[in-house]
Design an enzyme around this catalytic site. Sequence first.
Site, PDB file in Angstrom:
ATOM      1  N   LYS A 111       0.838  -1.199   0.000  1.00 45.47           N
ATOM      2  CA  LYS A 111       0.000   0.000   0.000  1.00 45.47           C
ATOM      3  C   LYS A 111       0.876   1.252   0.000  1.00 45.47           C
ATOM      4  O   LYS A 111       0.681   2.175  -0.794  1.00 45.47           O
ATOM      5  CB  LYS A 111      -0.876  -0.013   1.261  1.00 45.47           C
ATOM      6  N   LYS A 123       3.383  -2.265  11.173  1.00 46.06           N
ATOM      7  CA  LYS A 123       2.084  -2.189  11.854  1.00 46.06           C
ATOM      8  C   LYS A 123       2.281  -2.624  13.288  1.00 46.06           C
ATOM      9  O   LYS A 123       3.210  -3.381  13.586  1.00 46.06           O
ATOM     10  CB  LYS A 123       1.084  -3.134  11.179  1.00 46.06           C
ATOM     11  N   ASP A 163      -5.060   3.375  13.908  1.00 47.58           N
ATOM     12  CA  ASP A 163      -5.815   2.358  13.174  1.00 47.58           C
ATOM     13  C   ASP A 163      -7.053   2.115  14.061  1.00 47.58           C
ATOM     14  O   ASP A 163      -7.366   2.968  14.911  1.00 47.58           O
ATOM     15  CB  ASP A 163      -4.962   1.092  12.959  1.00 47.58           C
ATOM     16  N   THR A 207      -8.523   8.839   4.810  1.00 52.51           N
ATOM     17  CA  THR A 207      -8.775   7.472   4.337  1.00 52.51           C
ATOM     18  C   THR A 207     -10.134   7.397   3.648  1.00 52.51           C
ATOM     19  O   THR A 207     -10.254   6.883   2.525  1.00 52.51           O
ATOM     20  CB  THR A 207      -8.700   6.458   5.494  1.00 52.51           C
TER      21      THR A 207
HETATM   22  N1  GLU Z   1      -3.804   2.506   9.735  1.00 50.88           N
HETATM   23  C1  GLU Z   1      -3.869   3.182   8.467  1.00 50.88           C
HETATM   24  C2  GLU Z   1      -3.703   2.186   7.336  1.00 50.88           C
HETATM   25  O1  GLU Z   1      -4.160   1.068   7.439  1.00 50.88           O
HETATM   26  C3  GLU Z   1      -2.955   4.390   8.388  1.00 50.88           C
HETATM   27  C4  GLU Z   1      -1.515   4.154   8.682  1.00 50.88           C
HETATM   28  C5  GLU Z   1      -0.676   5.424   8.795  1.00 50.88           C
HETATM   29  O2  GLU Z   1      -1.204   6.524   8.637  1.00 50.88           O
HETATM   30  O3  GLU Z   1       0.521   5.266   9.020  1.00 50.88           O
HETATM   31  O4  GLU Z   1      -3.174   2.456   6.296  1.00 50.88           O
END
Ligand code: GLU
Length: 443
Positions: A111, A123, A163, A207
């Site tokens: 991603k 993560k 998240d 998002t």
């Molecule tokens: N948790 C979000 C994702 O799944 C954002 C992660 C971020 O901003 O670093 O992409």
Amino acid sequence: MLEEIYAHVLRRNPGEREFHQAVREVLESLPVVLERRPELCDGSLLDRLCEPERQVIFRVPWTDDAGRVHVNRGFRVEFNSALGPYKGGLRFHPTVNLDIVKFLAFEQTFKNALTGMPIGGGKGGSDFDPKGRSDAEVMRFCQSFMTELQRHIGEHTDVPAGDTGVGAREIGYLFGQYRRITNRFEAGVLTGKGVGWGGSHARPEATGYGLVVFTAEMLRARDLELDGMRVVVSGSGNVAIHAAEKAAASGATVVACSDSGGCVVDEDGLDLDLLKQVKLKDRARLSAYAEQRGGAAEYREGGRVWDVACDVALPCATQNELDEDAAKTLVGNGVRVVAEGANMPTTPDAVRALRAADVLFAPGKAANAGGVATSALEMQQNASRTLWTFEKTEDRLTEIMKHIHHTCHDTAERYGRPGDYVAGANIAGFELVGESMQAQGVI
Ligand code: GLU
């Protein structure tokens, strides 16, 4: 060869079903790349790609308001840093375990590559459940979590964000503790901060807004538009609410959303101010939304949004929430697009059912990349000690989402899979990460 690599992943990571699923989905897209670019698919590169660079698991003790001590488990999986510092959110939810964090970190790697920004994949999170906890309890938990996590992160090393279960409140407590322990105002160590202390405009919206930009681009590629369409979103958190907001602003009617207790159906379109008040401010149940909306909305205890007829379905809650049966129901009701706001919410069988019915399908690693892309914009602002306007930030986000759409669409065509956004996203993400890993040698 790809089967051998997958078999090795299964052996080495027993019982990690979500991680297996995420790896399998990527490997399944690669045979065409293997034919054309064998140099990228040599065994060692793929083996290394499927093995996290580092995995940290730690104890998180904290004391509740009654003085009782609880022990949770904290995780940070630093999956791949070929493109930049590890980047990805923290999830606080009782279902969090090493499997979940690994699958999320693996997905994040591709991603983040697709955003075109210099960020690697990581993560983290904890099996801590913030639901029903007081602010003081959440603060003590975050302080304990950061007391260990701070050893592993840094603006050039690893940059966590939010998240599920981690929003502005948690990021505030985490940042405060990091600043206190390190005696540094290192703004770029976390993203999703408040605008007054190093955060970016449009990060909470990013998002959901980005998901709708991607969806509109998919429709445009088929000479269709969002204006006038019926939309359902699952979930009612940050992603779902902002996706609904952007879809409504684009002329669509968002008729349903859900939480873990059930769903609401609001035929005139969801009242988004009320939804924000109930879910984001009061942290209450959706049934409270239906009560306060009077007779306008119907609350369906235990109900699913997939049973509500729609043109566009946006799963924005959690992994594997949209199964084959739900996909068939959506198809039967004439759905045209399914775009993932959450990470891996659609099961492989459901994806197959949607693709077989010629429904446009966008995988999360492309469609929900607007959040992390805006996190990278936050890092950019932190590095130059500036704060952009909301408009400038949203414009950059829109450009990035269009770029991701273009990349996935073109890559799918280039590899003989027109309209297959899963193949497009996996192959394009893999090419970007693989080329950089290869250039940097066997590490
Ligand atoms: N948790 C979000 C994702 O799944 C954002 C992660 C971020 O901003 O670093 O992409």
